[in-house]
Enzyme design. Structure first.
Site, PDB file in Angstrom:
ATOM      1  CG  ASN A   1      -2.239  -0.721   0.873  1.00  0.00           C
ATOM      2  OD1 ASN A   1      -2.391  -1.281  -0.201  1.00  0.00           O
ATOM      3  ND2 ASN A   1      -3.176  -0.715   1.803  1.00  0.00           N
TER       4      ASN A   1
ATOM      5  CB  CYS B   1      -6.450   1.136   2.496  1.00  0.00           C
ATOM      6  SG  CYS B   1      -7.691  -0.072   2.858  1.00  0.00           S
TER       7      CYS B   1
ATOM      8  NE  ARG C   1     -14.138   3.715   5.269  1.00  0.00           N
ATOM      9  CZ  ARG C   1     -14.002   2.397   5.386  1.00  0.00           C
ATOM     10  NH1 ARG C   1     -13.599   1.865   6.521  1.00  0.00           N
ATOM     11  NH2 ARG C   1     -14.245   1.618   4.345  1.00  0.00           N
TER      12      ARG C   1
HETATM   13  C1  UDX Z   1      -6.263   0.358  -1.891  1.00  0.00           C
HETATM   14  C2  UDX Z   1      -5.374  -0.666  -2.568  1.00  0.00           C
HETATM   15  O1  UDX Z   1      -5.467  -0.488  -3.995  1.00  0.00           O
HETATM   16  C3  UDX Z   1      -5.826  -2.070  -2.212  1.00  0.00           C
HETATM   17  O2  UDX Z   1      -4.955  -3.025  -2.795  1.00  0.00           O
HETATM   18  C4  UDX Z   1      -5.795  -2.220  -0.691  1.00  0.00           C
HETATM   19  O3  UDX Z   1      -6.227  -3.504  -0.301  1.00  0.00           O
HETATM   20  C5  UDX Z   1      -6.695  -1.171  -0.061  1.00  0.00           C
HETATM   21  O4  UDX Z   1      -6.279   0.144  -0.461  1.00  0.00           O
HETATM   22  P1  UDX Z   1      -8.633   1.437  -2.257  1.00  0.00           P
HETATM   23  O5  UDX Z   1      -8.164   2.359  -1.175  1.00  0.00           O
HETATM   24  O6  UDX Z   1      -9.968   0.799  -2.137  1.00  0.00           O
HETATM   25  O7  UDX Z   1      -7.560   0.214  -2.410  1.00  0.00           O
HETATM   26  O8  UDX Z   1      -8.659   2.236  -3.636  1.00  0.00           O
HETATM   27  P2  UDX Z   1      -7.579   2.574  -4.761  1.00  0.00           P
HETATM   28  O9  UDX Z   1      -8.187   2.258  -6.051  1.00  0.00           O
HETATM   29  O10 UDX Z   1      -6.265   1.976  -4.432  1.00  0.00           O
HETATM   30  O11 UDX Z   1      -7.462   4.176  -4.665  1.00  0.00           O
HETATM   31  C6  UDX Z   1      -6.990   4.746  -3.469  1.00  0.00           C
HETATM   32  C7  UDX Z   1      -6.944   6.259  -3.673  1.00  0.00           C
HETATM   33  O12 UDX Z   1      -5.891   6.597  -4.590  1.00  0.00           O
HETATM   34  C8  UDX Z   1      -8.224   6.866  -4.254  1.00  0.00           C
HETATM   35  O13 UDX Z   1      -8.512   8.074  -3.580  1.00  0.00           O
HETATM   36  C9  UDX Z   1      -7.863   7.151  -5.704  1.00  0.00           C
HETATM   37  O14 UDX Z   1      -8.582   8.259  -6.216  1.00  0.00           O
HETATM   38  C10 UDX Z   1      -6.380   7.483  -5.587  1.00  0.00           C
HETATM   39  N1  UDX Z   1      -5.624   7.244  -6.814  1.00  0.00           N
HETATM   40  C11 UDX Z   1      -5.525   5.980  -7.303  1.00  0.00           C
HETATM   41  C12 UDX Z   1      -4.976   8.310  -7.432  1.00  0.00           C
HETATM   42  O15 UDX Z   1      -5.074   9.449  -6.981  1.00  0.00           O
HETATM   43  N2  UDX Z   1      -4.237   8.073  -8.547  1.00  0.00           N
HETATM   44  C13 UDX Z   1      -4.117   6.815  -9.081  1.00  0.00           C
HETATM   45  O16 UDX Z   1      -3.455   6.669 -10.099  1.00  0.00           O
HETATM   46  C14 UDX Z   1      -4.784   5.737  -8.438  1.00  0.00           C
END
Ligand code: UDX
Length: 445
Positions: A208, A260, A327
């Site tokens: 993460n 997360c 969150r």
């Molecule tokens: C994340 C991890 O991907 C996952 O493997 C772990 O188990 C839990 O945390 P999640 O938090 O549900 O999953 O969403 P994710 O799609 O990873 O996006 C997290 C944040 O990063 C979001 O706010 C998203 O908008 C942001 N993000 C994601 C970016 O700003 N740029 C990106 O290129 C990708």
């Protein structure tokens, strides 16, 4: 196998429903009686595409049962998955009080040999600590074993992520535990990595944190693009084509949120400090991310100066598309800053409106994006919902007091927005005049 899920939240519900789908008998437990009552009534308390159908199908088949009884869950299961929340304390340390409570209850209720699997995201060395807690209440000295199986589920794609994982990580201390868990996951036909317990716990934090680092890195580069007239989408594409870097998680914007990344990063930094290592790199990742949230309001202040009584429309509040989860959503901080600047705020989000009303009851909640943009001095797009991609942008512009749009997720194309008459700002995108000039230069050279 008979599986017990302790903690029926985002991770527990998806894990339980998917194990049931794979043919196991699953007991999903939660100490929140209201949540269990909702689940027993056939509703699903979280917004996760496909989860309703999966739960209903498996409840119908009798493979998935909900209960608030810890005793039943412990005593009727062969394998227990601990999926309770581990939120951040103010200093960033993971709050393991729920894990401790569960450990004590398991120790008290043990009736025969169990495999207890830690799925919640916890700092390294928690599994050993959990084992000690269970043993402290295990008066009948029933044999049990602890293992670690971190989840890598992303909200919005959690079921797909469970059924088609890049890898399964199993932290075990015996061959018996390994074979039990391998047999559970073998039907998924994904790589299974069997490690020691501490390594499995650290893999989750390190994964993460690395993904969050990629996001903050590209957002830092986006800041430089804005100053040099480069285009972050082209820069991200150019570096992502290097197979050692990869294209994923290089989307510049107002940064990461969710339950997360912010929490896991803070816990990892805290864990490192506990062992005498100052994780400066991750502190910078978190700092860049927090600054990124301020960018849209700074842009508004450059445009309008004083924001008092300016009407600002917010398109998208959830921390990412396809979820109602707020969150650590960047929108929350943006709204708080705008309220401090005494701006008037209108909000529209396809799924998170009810959750937003609980946090900000006094805002104007729009019926749809056009109701949101009507009368606004500026629009902020903060979540890249697919529905926003197909908006009638001329209709939006005509409804606004001023055609200012700040695109916090680079959803739109600057040249098109300029042609439509918007004063458009992306993150790390050249201003339209610069973009057009550079493309003409390419044509003429
Ligand atoms: C994340 C991890 O991907 C996952 O493997 C772990 O188990 C839990 O945390 P999640 O938090 O549900 O999953 O969403 P994710 O799609 O990873 O996006 C997290 C944040 O990063 C979001 O706010 C998203 O908008 C942001 N993000 C994601 C970016 O700003 N740029 C990106 O290129 C990708």
């Amino acid at each position: 196998m008979k599986i017990g899920i302790i903690g029926s939240g985002y991770v527990g519900l998806v894990t339980g429903a998917c194990f049931a789908e794979l043919g196991h008998d699953v007991l999903c437990m939660d100490d929140n009686d209201e949540k269990i009552a909702i689940l027993k009534a056939g509703q699903v308390p979280i917004y996760e595409p496909g989860l309703d159908e999966l739960i209903h199908a498996n409840v119908e088949e009798g493979r998935l049962v909900f209960t608030s009884s810890m005793k039943d869950t412990v005593q009727k299961s062969e394998i227990l998955f601990v999926c309770v929340g581990t939120p951040s304390k103010p200093d960033g340390e993971a709050d393991l009080s729920a894990v401790e409570t569960v450990g004590k209850r398991i120790g008290e209720d043990l009736n025969d040999e169990k495999l207890i699997v830690e799925k919640s995201t916890v700092p390294a060395r928690t599994a050993r600590w959990l084992g000690e807690i269970i043993q402290s209440k295990n008066k009948k000295r029933i044999p049990f074993e602890i293992a670690v199986n971190p989840e890598f589920l992303s909200e919005g794609t959690a079921i797909h992520d469970f059924m088609h994982p890049d890898r399964i990580v199993l932290g075990v201390s015996s061959q018996q535990a390994a074979s039990h868990l391998v047999s559970l996951y073998e039907p998924l036909n994904s790589p299974i990595l069997v490690t020691d317990i501490e390594s499995a716990e650290l893999i989750k934090h390190a994964s993460n944190a690395f993904l969050a680092m990629k996001i903050s890195y590209i957002n830092a580069v986006a800041q430089i693009c804005e100053k040099t007239g480069a285009d972050i989408l082209k820069v991200a594409k150019g570096i992502g084509l290097d197979s050692r870097i990869g294209t994923a998680f290089l989307n510049a914007g107002i940064g990461y949120g969710g339950a997360c990344f912010p929490k896991d990063l803070a816990a990892f930094v805290h864990l490192a400090e506990e062992y005498g290592y100052d994780f400066k790199l991750l502190k910078s990742v978190a700092e860049i991310n927090l600054n990124q949230r301020k960018a849209p309001v700074q842009k508004l202040k450059e445009i309008f100066g004083d924001l008092t009584r300016k009407t600002i429309g917010i398109l998208g509040a959830s921390f990412k598309p396809n979820t109602d989860d707020l969150r650590e959503a960047p929108s929350l901080e943006v709204i708080q800053i705008l309220l401090q600047e005494k701006a008037e705020i209108k909000v529209y989000d396809p799924a998170a409106m009810e959750n937003m009303k609980k946090l900000f009851p006094t805002l104007y909640y729009a019926r749809d994006p056009y109701d949101c943009s009507s009368g606004c001095d500026a629009l902020l797009l903060l979540t890249e919902w697919q529905a926003f991609k197909h908006l009638n942008l001329l209709k939006i512009k005509k409804s606004m007091r001023q055609p200012v749009l700040i695109d916090g997720r680079n959803l739109f194309d600057p040249s098109r927005m300029s042609r439509l008459g918007y004063q458009y700002y992306g993150i790390g995108r050249p201003s339209p005049s610069l973009a057009e000039t550079s493309s003409q230069k390419t044509l003429s050279s």
